[in-house]
Design a protein around this motif. Structure first.
Motif, mmCIF file in Angstrom:
data_model
loop_
_atom_site.group_PDB
_atom_site.id
_atom_site.type_symbol
_atom_site.label_atom_id
_atom_site.label_comp_id
_atom_site.label_asym_id
_atom_site.label_seq_id
_atom_site.Cartn_x
_atom_site.Cartn_y
_atom_site.Cartn_z
ATOM 1 N N ALA A 151 0.847 -1.213 0.000
ATOM 2 C CA ALA A 151 0.000 0.000 0.000
ATOM 3 C C ALA A 151 0.864 1.238 0.000
ATOM 4 O O ALA A 151 0.570 2.237 -0.660
ATOM 5 N N LYS A 152 1.960 1.154 0.773
ATOM 6 C CA LYS A 152 2.858 2.300 0.859
ATOM 7 C C LYS A 152 3.461 2.611 -0.513
ATOM 8 O O LYS A 152 3.561 3.769 -0.926
ATOM 9 N N LYS A 153 3.826 1.523 -1.195
ATOM 10 C CA LYS A 153 4.446 1.684 -2.511
ATOM 11 C C LYS A 153 3.450 2.306 -3.495
ATOM 12 O O LYS A 153 3.777 3.209 -4.244
ATOM 13 N N LYS A 154 2.230 1.770 -3.427
ATOM 14 C CA LYS A 154 1.210 2.296 -4.347
ATOM 15 C C LYS A 154 0.801 3.724 -3.978
ATOM 16 O O LYS A 154 0.437 4.521 -4.834
ATOM 17 N N GLY A 155 0.854 4.016 -2.671
ATOM 18 C CA GLY A 155 0.376 5.325 -2.225
ATOM 19 C C GLY A 155 1.379 6.436 -2.411
ATOM 20 O O GLY A 155 1.010 7.615 -2.410
ATOM 21 N N GLU A 156 2.644 6.046 -2.582
ATOM 22 C CA GLU A 156 3.692 7.064 -2.672
ATOM 23 C C GLU A 156 3.435 8.106 -3.757
ATOM 24 O O GLU A 156 3.519 9.309 -3.498
ATOM 25 N N PRO A 157 3.083 7.697 -4.970
ATOM 26 C CA PRO A 157 2.820 8.714 -6.008
ATOM 27 C C PRO A 157 1.721 9.678 -5.603
ATOM 28 O O PRO A 157 1.800 10.871 -5.884
ATOM 29 N N PHE A 158 0.714 9.126 -4.898
ATOM 30 C CA PHE A 158 -0.384 10.006 -4.485
ATOM 31 C C PHE A 158 0.073 11.006 -3.428
ATOM 32 O O PHE A 158 -0.410 12.132 -3.382
ATOM 33 N N ALA A 159 1.027 10.559 -2.599
ATOM 34 C CA ALA A 159 1.553 11.485 -1.592
ATOM 35 C C ALA A 159 2.273 12.634 -2.269
ATOM 36 O O ALA A 159 2.175 13.791 -1.840
ATOM 37 N N PHE A 160 2.988 12.312 -3.332
ATOM 38 C CA PHE A 160 3.673 13.367 -4.065
ATOM 39 C C PHE A 160 2.684 14.310 -4.747
ATOM 40 O O PHE A 160 2.910 15.501 -4.869
ATOM 41 N N LEU A 161 1.597 13.713 -5.217
ATOM 42 C CA LEU A 161 0.590 14.531 -5.915
ATOM 43 C C LEU A 161 -0.303 15.313 -4.946
ATOM 44 O O LEU A 161 -0.950 16.275 -5.318
ATOM 45 N N ALA A 162 -0.295 14.841 -3.678
ATOM 46 C CA ALA A 162 -1.267 15.393 -2.722
ATOM 47 C C ALA A 162 -1.264 16.919 -2.629
ATOM 48 O O ALA A 162 -2.341 17.537 -2.653
ATOM 49 N N PRO A 163 -0.079 17.561 -2.517
ATOM 50 C CA PRO A 163 -0.140 19.035 -2.393
ATOM 51 C C PRO A 163 -0.870 19.683 -3.568
ATOM 52 O O PRO A 163 -1.679 20.598 -3.362
ATOM 53 N N VAL A 164 -0.579 19.176 -4.776
ATOM 54 C CA VAL A 164 -1.231 19.768 -5.954
ATOM 55 C C VAL A 164 -2.729 19.479 -5.932
ATOM 56 O O VAL A 164 -3.555 20.355 -6.215
ATOM 57 N N ILE A 165 -3.060 18.219 -5.566
ATOM 58 C CA ILE A 165 -4.487 17.856 -5.521
ATOM 59 C C ILE A 165 -5.218 18.729 -4.504
ATOM 60 O O ILE A 165 -6.305 19.244 -4.760
ATOM 61 N N VAL A 166 -4.571 18.917 -3.332
ATOM 62 C CA VAL A 166 -5.205 19.737 -2.293
ATOM 63 C C VAL A 166 -5.379 21.168 -2.794
ATOM 64 O O VAL A 166 -6.448 21.783 -2.659
ATOM 65 N N LEU A 167 -4.315 21.700 -3.427
ATOM 66 C CA LEU A 167 -4.394 23.082 -3.918
ATOM 67 C C LEU A 167 -5.481 23.231 -4.970
ATOM 68 O O LEU A 167 -6.295 24.162 -4.911
ATOM 69 N N ILE A 168 -5.497 22.305 -5.932
ATOM 70 C CA ILE A 168 -6.521 22.386 -6.986
ATOM 71 C C ILE A 168 -7.913 22.227 -6.379
ATOM 72 O O ILE A 168 -8.857 22.935 -6.733
ATOM 73 N N GLY A 169 -7.996 21.314 -5.423
ATOM 74 C CA GLY A 169 -9.290 21.087 -4.779
ATOM 75 C C GLY A 169 -9.772 22.328 -4.052
ATOM 76 O O GLY A 169 -10.915 22.760 -4.208
ATOM 77 N N VAL A 170 -8.865 22.931 -3.256
ATOM 78 C CA VAL A 170 -9.261 24.080 -2.435
ATOM 79 C C VAL A 170 -9.455 25.337 -3.285
ATOM 80 O O VAL A 170 -10.391 26.106 -3.058
#
Lengths: 335, 423
Positions: free
Chosen positions: A47-66
């Motif tokens: 899960a950690k391996k699969k989730g890593e890309p999402f962690a990297f994307l998270a700031p952008v996703i959060v910014l776009i979302g907000v």
């Protein structure tokens, strides 16, 4: 080869209990591998391996979302209520607001004005921008002269909208410089009301917008012109092509990707022009310079009808979305 | 390395979340350590006053009221308006707010500002000293702190060049003077700024002529804009416009353009705020001008309504410190403080018993005070719903009338319908 050995060893060092087993290599030989005995840890690692890309994307996703998805979603939501913000208990009215806005005569007039204003501005931006870019791309002028002209031509782009509005309001004042000069050569009356006359106001604000926006086209097209290989022109000249034929068959095709991108971007930007209109005419006289942007602003901040303003904004968003779709499709086609 | 990056991202997100949450919280007042209450006071007055004038008054208030601090949130008028509307929607309005009469109805309907009638009763405040109160449905929501009146400004040199001996007092005299100035000089007779960007001209430069003759645009608080008083005025102004005495560019002219035209001697007469006297003097010290009451209909002898704009004050309904907030209102409306504030603001006091200090001031201020005291402050737009929109609707139809696209009857009928719809 023994590609599976590293992971389990790392787990072993953290207290796991890897057990050597055998597996077949691509050559068929049996090799020792370690299989983790604790399935939870394996799942966690996976899960950690699969989730890593999402962690990297998270700031952008959060910014776009907000900053984008959430506000747009809220505005779309607002457009479905009878009134919001100033009303404590808004009621859902479905598409009633859309019907009200789309059948509002001022909205229809504003749409027509926006089309005229945007269409004329974009075409003139392209023609003027291309003409000035070609003038600046000439070999007939020295570097110093070119730098001077480039500075002069790009000046309007350096002014903020507020400065442009104040400047042109003063110049076009009935007792201002423009009337003084034009009346001197018999081209206009001394008291011509460029911004206050219902017959002239839309053309005047369009002219101001053209003046303010052509340098953007000019700079981009100049960069494009400088990237066209000279060999193409030489080959065309050898083939006996005239200046016009070289322009049509070499210059335009080479600039086409830039021109299309610029046209689409300019259409989107100009259709949303607000500050220039607001500061020069406020949408008047009567409603001859009313644009979709000023119409929406008045709904929100003059009538405090935030639901109707949201509806108008969503309609503008949809229209801009269509243009953005073509822009993105064009960019993808280029890639 | 990668794990470090993930951790870094996680920390960044956590920090961003904290910052976002911090940004979402708060608003309004706060309690400091030691039990002090800090009031937020949002207004557009501070930038328009001499440096430190409002802060000085707040320091005096803090001295007189230990345990209460005042934080001034100052910005230009338009920013303050947007900030208040956002605050009203989010329930984070400042404790004490500067108000324009045009916003009061909307804020009160929204429940964003407190009922001052109730607060005055709760804290035993004697409201007989107040010159005026802005009410909605019988309850006060705004108290005008200082008032800026709008008299008639006349360029006396132009009048004399045109052979007019004295500023006009009635409509006939005004029309003759405007025509004489236009015909005999290079200037236009009258400036009428009708820009739709800021349609308050309808209040200050158009309806003010109705009020100066004792007329009204309302009937029992409801629109009555197609009455004879308003129709007469509309016909009168159309006559002036058709005579060519109105300065060119009227349809997009703003108030500041009008002041500039008058200051430079390109316009003979204008109706403008008294607050611009200093600006005119500084820009053109040689300009010879005077002020007088807005001309009334011929033969009118009654009391004249003087249009005014106010710096009003209100208390947020969501404030947790309404008692302290009302103390600040009380302080600003007290006789001495109100006189001091009106003196530095070049305005007239909201407290009946206050007298501004005219010493060292332009003599026109004392003349204006006489005009103010001889009449009564009149502004029927204060307290109306979407007041600015009402003015804009009138303005748009008025422009169509002046352009010759419709008759007075059609114009006023359309305005009456659109105004009624807003009520």
């Amino acid at each position: 080869m023994s590609i599976t050995s590293k992971g389990p060893r790392r787990d072993a060092s953290r207290g796991g209990a890897p057990t050597p087993q055998t597996t077949e290599s691509q050559t068929g030989a049996s090799l020792p591998v370690f299989v983790n005995k604790t399935p939870n840890r394996a799942r966690w690692n996976d899960a950690k391996k699969k989730g890593e890309p999402f962690a990297f994307l998270a700031p952008v996703i959060v910014l776009i979302g907000v900053l984008m998805v959430l506000p747009i979603g809220i505005v779309i939501g607002y457009s479905l209520f009878d009134n919001v913000i100033t009303n404590k208990n808004p009621e859902l009215v479905g598409v009633d607001n859309y019907i009200e806005v789309l059948t509002n005569p001022t909205f229809i007039a504003a749409t027509g004005n926006t089309l005229v204003f945007t269409g004329a501005s974009v075409v003139a931006h392209l023609v003027l921008g291309l003409a000035f870019a070609m003038l600046l791309n000439t070999n007939l002028l020295g570097r110093f002269s070119k730098a001077i002209f480039r500075t002069i031509f790009v000046l309007p782009w350096l002014f903020t909208v507020a400065i442009i509005a104040v400047l042109w309001r003063l110049l076009l004042n009935p007792s201002g410089v423009v009337n003084f000069l034009l009346s001197g050569v018999g081209l206009a009356d001394q008291g011509t009301e460029w911004l206050s006359s219902p017959e002239l106001a839309l053309a005047t604000v369009t002219f101001i917008n053209i003046w303010a926006g052509y340098p953007f086209f000019m700079i981009s097209l100049l960069a494009g012109l400088q990237g066209i290989p000279g060999e193409l022109y030489e080959a065309a000249t050898v083939d006996g092509a005239s200046w016009w034929q070289r322009f049509i068959s070499v210059t335009i095709p080479q600039l086409r990707p830039i021109i299309i991108s610029m046209l689409l971007l300019d259409l989107i930007w100009t259709s949303q022009q607000f500050a220039l209109i607001w500061l020069t005419t406020g949408g008047g006289p009567i409603n001859v310079t009313e644009m979709l942007s000023t119409f929406t602003y008045k709904l929100a901040f003059s009538r405090y009808e935030f639901a109707l303003a949201s509806t108008s904004a969503v309609i503008i968003l949809a229209l801009s979305g269509i243009l953005a779709f073509f822009y993105v499709r064009h960019q993808r086609a280029r890639d | 390395m990668r794990r470090g990056a993930v951790r870094f991202v996680g920390m960044g997100m956590a920090a961003a979340t904290l910052v976002a949450l911090a940004g979402c919280s708060g608003g309004g007042s706060g309690d400091e350590a030691g039990g002090d209450v800090t009031l937020e006071f949002a207004q557009w007055w501070e930038p328009e006053l001499p440096d430190g004038a409002l802060r000085g008054l707040m320091d005096q208030f803090e001295e007189e009221n230990p345990g209460i601090k005042v934080e001034l949130l100052s910005g230009p008028y338009a920013s303050t308006k947007e900030q208040l509307f956002a605050g009203a929607a989010a329930g984070t309005m400042s404790d004490v707010v500067g108000l324009d009469g045009a916003w009061v109805n909307d804020f009160s309907q929204q429940g964003a500002i407190a009922d001052l009638t109730k607060l005055m009763a709760d804290y035993d405040y004697d409201d007989s000293q107040l010159a005026s109160q802005i009410q909605v449905d019988g309850s006060t929501y705004m108290i005008p702190v200082v008032n800026f009146v709008y008299p008639l400004f006349t360029n006396d040199d132009l009048l004399s060049e045109a052979g007019v001996a004295a500023p006009p007092t009635d409509r006939s005299e005004f029309a003759s003077a405007a025509k004489a100035i236009t015909d005999s000089t290079d200037a236009a007779g009258w400036a009428l700024p009708l820009s739709l960007e800021s349609p308050s001209v309808i209040q200050n430069n158009v309806m003010s002529w109705v009020w100066s003759s004792g007329g009204s645009m309302l009937d029992d608080g409801k629109p009555d804009v197609d009455n004879a008083d308003v129709a007469d005025l509309v016909d009168y102004i159309q006559g002036l416009y058709d005579d060519g005495v109105v300065a060119p560019g009227a349809f997009t002219m703003k108030e500041q353009d009008m002041v500039e035209e008058f200051t430079n001697g390109r316009v003979g007469m204008m109706v403008d705020s008294l607050a611009h006297i200093n600006l005119i003097r500084e820009t053109n010290p040689d300009l010879n001008f005077s002020i007088s009451a807005i001309p009334a209909v011929d033969g009118y002898t009654g009391e004249r309504g003087i249009p005014y704009a106010s710096w009003g004050i209100g208390v947020a309904e969501s404030s947790e410190h309404q008692e302290e907030a009302f103390k600040l209102v009380e302080f600003l409306m007290s006789e001495d403080v109100n006189a001091e504030l009106s003196t530095v603001a070049n305005a007239f006091p909201g407290n009946k018993n206050s007298t501004p200090d005219f010493e060292g001031k332009d003599e026109l201020f004392s003349k204006a005070f006489e005009i103010y005291q001889a009449g009564y402050p009149a502004n029927e737009f204060t307290g109306l719903p979407v007041a600015e929109e009402l003015m804009r609707q009138f303005d748009e139809q008025f422009q169509a009338l002046l352009e010759g696209n419709q008759s007075t009857e059609e114009m006023l009928s359309k305005v009456q319908d659109s105004w009624s719809a807003e009520f």
